[in-house]
Design an enzyme around this catalytic site. Structure first.
Site, PDB file in Angstrom:
ATOM      1  CB  CYS A  32     -72.286-109.764 -12.571  1.00 51.74           C
ATOM      2  SG  CYS A  32     -73.177-108.250 -11.822  1.00 51.74           S
ATOM      3  CB  CYS A  35     -73.086-106.641 -15.245  1.00 52.35           C
ATOM      4  SG  CYS A  35     -73.165-106.261 -13.113  1.00 52.35           S
TER       5      CYS A  35
END
Length: 105
Positions: A32, A35
Site C-alpha cells: 500500500c 501506508c
C-alpha cells in the site's frame, strides 16, 4: 516504540494491557503506497505522545485482526480507550491523525 501485532490474541492482550491509555492502531499493508508514505510519521508520533500506545498491524499477516476490526481499506487508523473503539478514520492524512490523537489524550 510502535508495537507490531500479528494475531487477534496479541491484539486483545495489548488493548487490555494499555488500560486507560489511548491506543492508536495503524492497519496497513506492505503493498500500500499511502501506508508507506505515512509510516515514518506514525512512528514519529511515539516521541511526541509518550503516554499513548502505538500499534501497527499488517492486514496480510494478521487477517483475523483486520476482519475482527472490520477494516475495509488501508491505511485505517483506529483509536481505543479501555479496550473500546472510540474513533476511526481511513486515509493517509497526517494532520487528521495528529489532531485525533490530541483530541483523545
Amino acid at each position: 516504540m510502535v508495537k507490531s501485532v500479528g494475531n487477534l490474541a496479541d491484539f486483545e492482550a495489548e488493548l487490555k494491557a494499555a488500560g486507560e491509555k489511548l491506543v492508536v492502531v495503524d492497519f496497513s499493508a506492505t503493498w500500500c503506497g499511502p501506508c508507506k508514505m505515512i509510516k515514518p510519521f506514525f512512528h514519529s508520533l511515539c516521541d511526541k505522545f509518550g503516554d499513548v500506545v502505538f500499534i501497527e498491524i499488517d492486514v496480510d499477516d494478521a487477517q483475523d485482526v483486520a476482519t475482527h476490526c472490520d477494516v475495509k481499506c488501508m491505511p485505517t487508523f483506529q483509536f481505543y480507550k479501555n479496550g473500546k473503539k472510540v474513533q476511526e478514520f481511513s486515509g493517509a492524512n497526517k494532520e487528521k491523525l495528529e489532531e485525533t490523537i490530541k483530541s483523545l489524550v
